[in-house]
Enzyme design. Structure first.
Site, PDB file in Angstrom:
ATOM      1  N   ASN A   1     -30.804  36.422  15.780  1.00 55.43           N
ATOM      2  CA  ASN A   1     -29.661  35.681  16.317  1.00 55.43           C
ATOM      3  C   ASN A   1     -28.380  36.309  15.759  1.00 55.43           C
ATOM      4  OD1 ASN A   1     -27.655  33.835  16.885  1.00 55.43           O
ATOM      5  ND2 ASN A   1     -28.842  32.033  16.282  1.00 55.43           N
TER       6      ASN A   1
ATOM      7  N   CYS B   1     -21.939  30.225  17.830  1.00 53.53           N
ATOM      8  CA  CYS B   1     -22.672  31.147  18.717  1.00 53.53           C
ATOM      9  C   CYS B   1     -22.170  31.084  20.161  1.00 53.53           C
ATOM     10  CB  CYS B   1     -24.156  30.831  18.686  1.00 53.53           C
ATOM     11  SG  CYS B   1     -24.855  30.903  17.038  1.00 53.53           S
TER      12      CYS B   1
ATOM     13  N   HIS C   1     -28.297  32.431  25.083  1.00 54.97           N
ATOM     14  CA  HIS C   1     -28.077  32.710  23.667  1.00 54.97           C
ATOM     15  C   HIS C   1     -29.429  32.977  23.002  1.00 54.97           C
ATOM     16  CE1 HIS C   1     -26.800  32.628  19.640  1.00 54.97           C
ATOM     17  NE2 HIS C   1     -27.276  31.433  19.370  1.00 54.97           N
TER      18      HIS C   1
HETATM   19  O1  UT7 Z   1     -27.496  29.663  17.192  1.00 54.51           O
HETATM   20  C1  UT7 Z   1     -27.747  28.414  16.694  1.00 54.51           C
HETATM   21  C2  UT7 Z   1     -28.409  28.615  15.373  1.00 54.51           C
HETATM   22  N1  UT7 Z   1     -29.594  27.918  15.077  1.00 54.51           N
HETATM   23  C3  UT7 Z   1     -30.642  27.655  15.880  1.00 54.51           C
HETATM   24  O2  UT7 Z   1     -30.655  27.870  17.038  1.00 54.51           O
HETATM   25  C4  UT7 Z   1     -31.831  27.058  15.216  1.00 54.51           C
HETATM   26  C5  UT7 Z   1     -32.665  26.212  16.130  1.00 54.51           C
HETATM   27  N2  UT7 Z   1     -33.879  25.828  15.474  1.00 54.51           N
HETATM   28  C6  UT7 Z   1     -34.945  26.641  15.367  1.00 54.51           C
HETATM   29  O3  UT7 Z   1     -34.932  27.748  15.856  1.00 54.51           O
HETATM   30  C7  UT7 Z   1     -36.181  26.111  14.694  1.00 54.51           C
HETATM   31  O4  UT7 Z   1     -36.010  24.750  14.394  1.00 54.51           O
HETATM   32  C8  UT7 Z   1     -36.559  26.888  13.390  1.00 54.51           C
HETATM   33  C9  UT7 Z   1     -37.056  28.277  13.747  1.00 54.51           C
HETATM   34  C10 UT7 Z   1     -35.367  26.966  12.460  1.00 54.51           C
HETATM   35  C11 UT7 Z   1     -37.670  26.166  12.648  1.00 54.51           C
HETATM   36  O5  UT7 Z   1     -38.785  26.014  13.482  1.00 54.51           O
HETATM   37  P1  UT7 Z   1     -39.554  24.608  13.562  1.00 54.51           P
HETATM   38  O6  UT7 Z   1     -40.718  24.790  14.423  1.00 54.51           O
HETATM   39  O7  UT7 Z   1     -38.533  23.590  13.973  1.00 54.51           O
HETATM   40  O8  UT7 Z   1     -40.045  24.411  12.084  1.00 54.51           O
HETATM   41  P2  UT7 Z   1     -39.693  23.237  11.075  1.00 54.51           P
HETATM   42  O9  UT7 Z   1     -38.271  23.309  10.679  1.00 54.51           O
HETATM   43  O10 UT7 Z   1     -40.179  21.952  11.657  1.00 54.51           O
HETATM   44  O11 UT7 Z   1     -40.577  23.619   9.840  1.00 54.51           O
HETATM   45  C12 UT7 Z   1     -41.990  23.624   9.882  1.00 54.51           C
HETATM   46  C13 UT7 Z   1     -42.485  24.127   8.533  1.00 54.51           C
HETATM   47  C14 UT7 Z   1     -41.799  23.476   7.329  1.00 54.51           C
HETATM   48  O12 UT7 Z   1     -42.780  23.306   6.332  1.00 54.51           O
HETATM   49  P3  UT7 Z   1     -43.358  21.848   6.008  1.00 54.51           P
HETATM   50  O13 UT7 Z   1     -42.181  21.051   5.591  1.00 54.51           O
HETATM   51  O14 UT7 Z   1     -43.959  21.367   7.307  1.00 54.51           O
HETATM   52  O15 UT7 Z   1     -44.354  22.124   4.947  1.00 54.51           O
HETATM   53  C15 UT7 Z   1     -40.818  24.541   6.880  1.00 54.51           C
HETATM   54  O16 UT7 Z   1     -40.550  24.462   5.503  1.00 54.51           O
HETATM   55  O17 UT7 Z   1     -42.212  25.540   8.426  1.00 54.51           O
HETATM   56  C16 UT7 Z   1     -41.571  25.797   7.184  1.00 54.51           C
HETATM   57  N3  UT7 Z   1     -40.704  26.960   7.328  1.00 54.51           N
HETATM   58  C17 UT7 Z   1     -41.160  28.214   7.142  1.00 54.51           C
HETATM   59  N4  UT7 Z   1     -42.382  28.695   6.838  1.00 54.51           N
HETATM   60  C18 UT7 Z   1     -42.516  30.017   6.751  1.00 54.51           C
HETATM   61  C19 UT7 Z   1     -39.392  26.996   7.632  1.00 54.51           C
HETATM   62  N5  UT7 Z   1     -38.978  28.281   7.654  1.00 54.51           N
HETATM   63  C20 UT7 Z   1     -40.048  29.038   7.361  1.00 54.51           C
HETATM   64  C21 UT7 Z   1     -40.255  30.424   7.248  1.00 54.51           C
HETATM   65  N6  UT7 Z   1     -41.497  30.869   6.948  1.00 54.51           N
HETATM   66  N7  UT7 Z   1     -39.255  31.317   7.434  1.00 54.51           N
END
Ligand code: UT7
Length: 328
Positions: free
Chosen positions: A282, A112, A252
């Site tokens: 993104n 990115c 970004h």
């Molecule tokens: O350009 C670079 C590319 N990548 C990034 O910049 C990504 C950077 N990271 C992020 O943006 C965030 O970490 C995410 C948006 C990917 C995730 O957000 P988070 O607040 O860090 O959530 P998490 O990964 O801690 O997940 C919390 C919960 C999990 O469930 P459990 O294990 O607590 O039961 C996930 O399985 O949310 C769940 N989850 C979802 N639930 C509904 C993950 N994705 C989804 C979804 N819908 N799409």
């Protein structure tokens, strides 16, 4: 001499994929996606559309706005993680389509951060007498490498392209400072495991979904939240400016929470920040040039504005550029 952006352009597929549609495809909800990322919809390229198609369209717009002919270009850089194919480079395909027969061409892979890396590289080439005009394109068709059964990744990314033509200027406008870097120890946090020499394509790799993006979102989030303010302050310091001097902040577009954390640390208000992730998700290397092109179109980005562009991405890479918008 100062490298100046003399024209910007963008190309976005027409097809919108909304959070409501994703609710029908994976176990997710509009509320979760909006609250956790800020994204409401993203653009998806139709099956025949390739990375080079979007790149070409964005480039043609940027050239037209720059007022130069394709044959005047000395170099074309395509920043992408989703090239048409491993080789030839997408930059060579675009070079041919534009008729930019005098330009060298190569792809640049910095995830990115690709467009920012491209600006840094182009700036350094322009210091040489041999180069007068450079085209940088950030172009992605990420929908082709997403697993629409993996809710951790498929809700976050979209397709699109943005382009900038750089020329040489002698006035106050243009690139004032840039910093790029990488922390390869975080490479494992954002990968496309198969299809390269480490894991050549096979029936097994396809069956195991290894040609799709795999991401440890929490680790990337942590890295991004730390690096954005850090890189911003480095770029500003290098040019002798402070946060309060910034007119337009162009981060970004990965996650609204990462952007808001940076804005808070840097005390940058919403009216000075360009945000388009709600509409496009993104789009990796295309995020920043698309935002610049649309902001200029809308009159939000004006000659004389001090613009700070910062990004992070797979690698893990990071980079920032400070520039005075406008041309001689
Ligand atoms: O350009 C670079 C590319 N990548 C990034 O910049 C990504 C950077 N990271 C992020 O943006 C965030 O970490 C995410 C948006 C990917 C995730 O957000 P988070 O607040 O860090 O959530 P998490 O990964 O801690 O997940 C919390 C919960 C999990 O469930 P459990 O294990 O607590 O039961 C996930 O399985 O949310 C769940 N989850 C979802 N639930 C509904 C993950 N994705 C989804 C979804 N819908 N799409």
């Amino acid at each position: 001499m100062r490298a100046q952006i003399i024209g910007v352009g963008h190309a976005l597929p027409e097809r919108r994929l909304t959070n409501q549609e994703l609710e029908q495809m994976v176990d997710t909800s509009d509320q979760w996606i909006v609250e956790r990322s800020g994204i409401r919809e993203r653009r998806i390229a139709d099956p025949p559309t390739k990375c080079s198609d979007l790149a070409y369209q964005a480039a043609a717009m940027a050239l037209q706005r720059a007022g130069i002919a394709a044959r005047q270009l000395d170099l074309i850089i395509v920043a992408t993680a989703t090239p048409d194919m491993s080789f030839p480079s997408t930059a060579c395909i675009v070079q041919d389509r534009l008729g930019a027969s005098n330009a060298a061409a190569f792809d640049l892979e910095a995830g990115c951060t690709g467009f920012i890396y491209g600006l840094d590289v182009a700036h350094k080439y322009l210091l040489s007498e041999d180069y007068n005009y450079i085209l940088i394109i950030g172009a992605e068709v990420l929908s082709r490498i997403l697993n629409y059964e993996d809710r951790n990744t498929c809700v976050l990314f979209g397709d699109g392209a943005g382009a900038a033509v750089l020329g040489k200027g002698h006035d106050g406008y243009g690139l004032l400072s840039s910093v790029i870097g990488a922390d390869g120890s975080g490479a494992r946090f954002l990968t496309l495991p198969a299809g390269g020499t480490a894991m050549p394509a096979s029936l097994e790799t396809v069956q195991n979904g290894l040609h799709f993006v795999q991401m440890n979102g929490n680790e990337v989030f942590r890295f991004a939240s730390r690096i954005l303010p850090e890189i911003s302050s480095k770029v500003l310091q290098k040019a002798g400016y402070t946060y309060s001097d910034i007119d337009i902040f162009v981060p970004h577009q990965a996650n609204i929470r990462i952007i808001k954390t940076a804005m808070k640390r840097m005390n940058i208000p919403a009216e000075k920040t360009l945000i388009n992730l709600d509409k496009y998700g993104n789009i990796s290397a295309a995020c920043i040039p698309v935002a610049l092109s649309q902001a200029e179109e809308e009159g939000r980005l004006k000659a004389g504005d001090l613009a700070l562009l910062v990004a992070f991405g797979a690698g893990l890479t990071y980079g920032g550029v400070l520039l005075r918008w406008g041309r001689d």
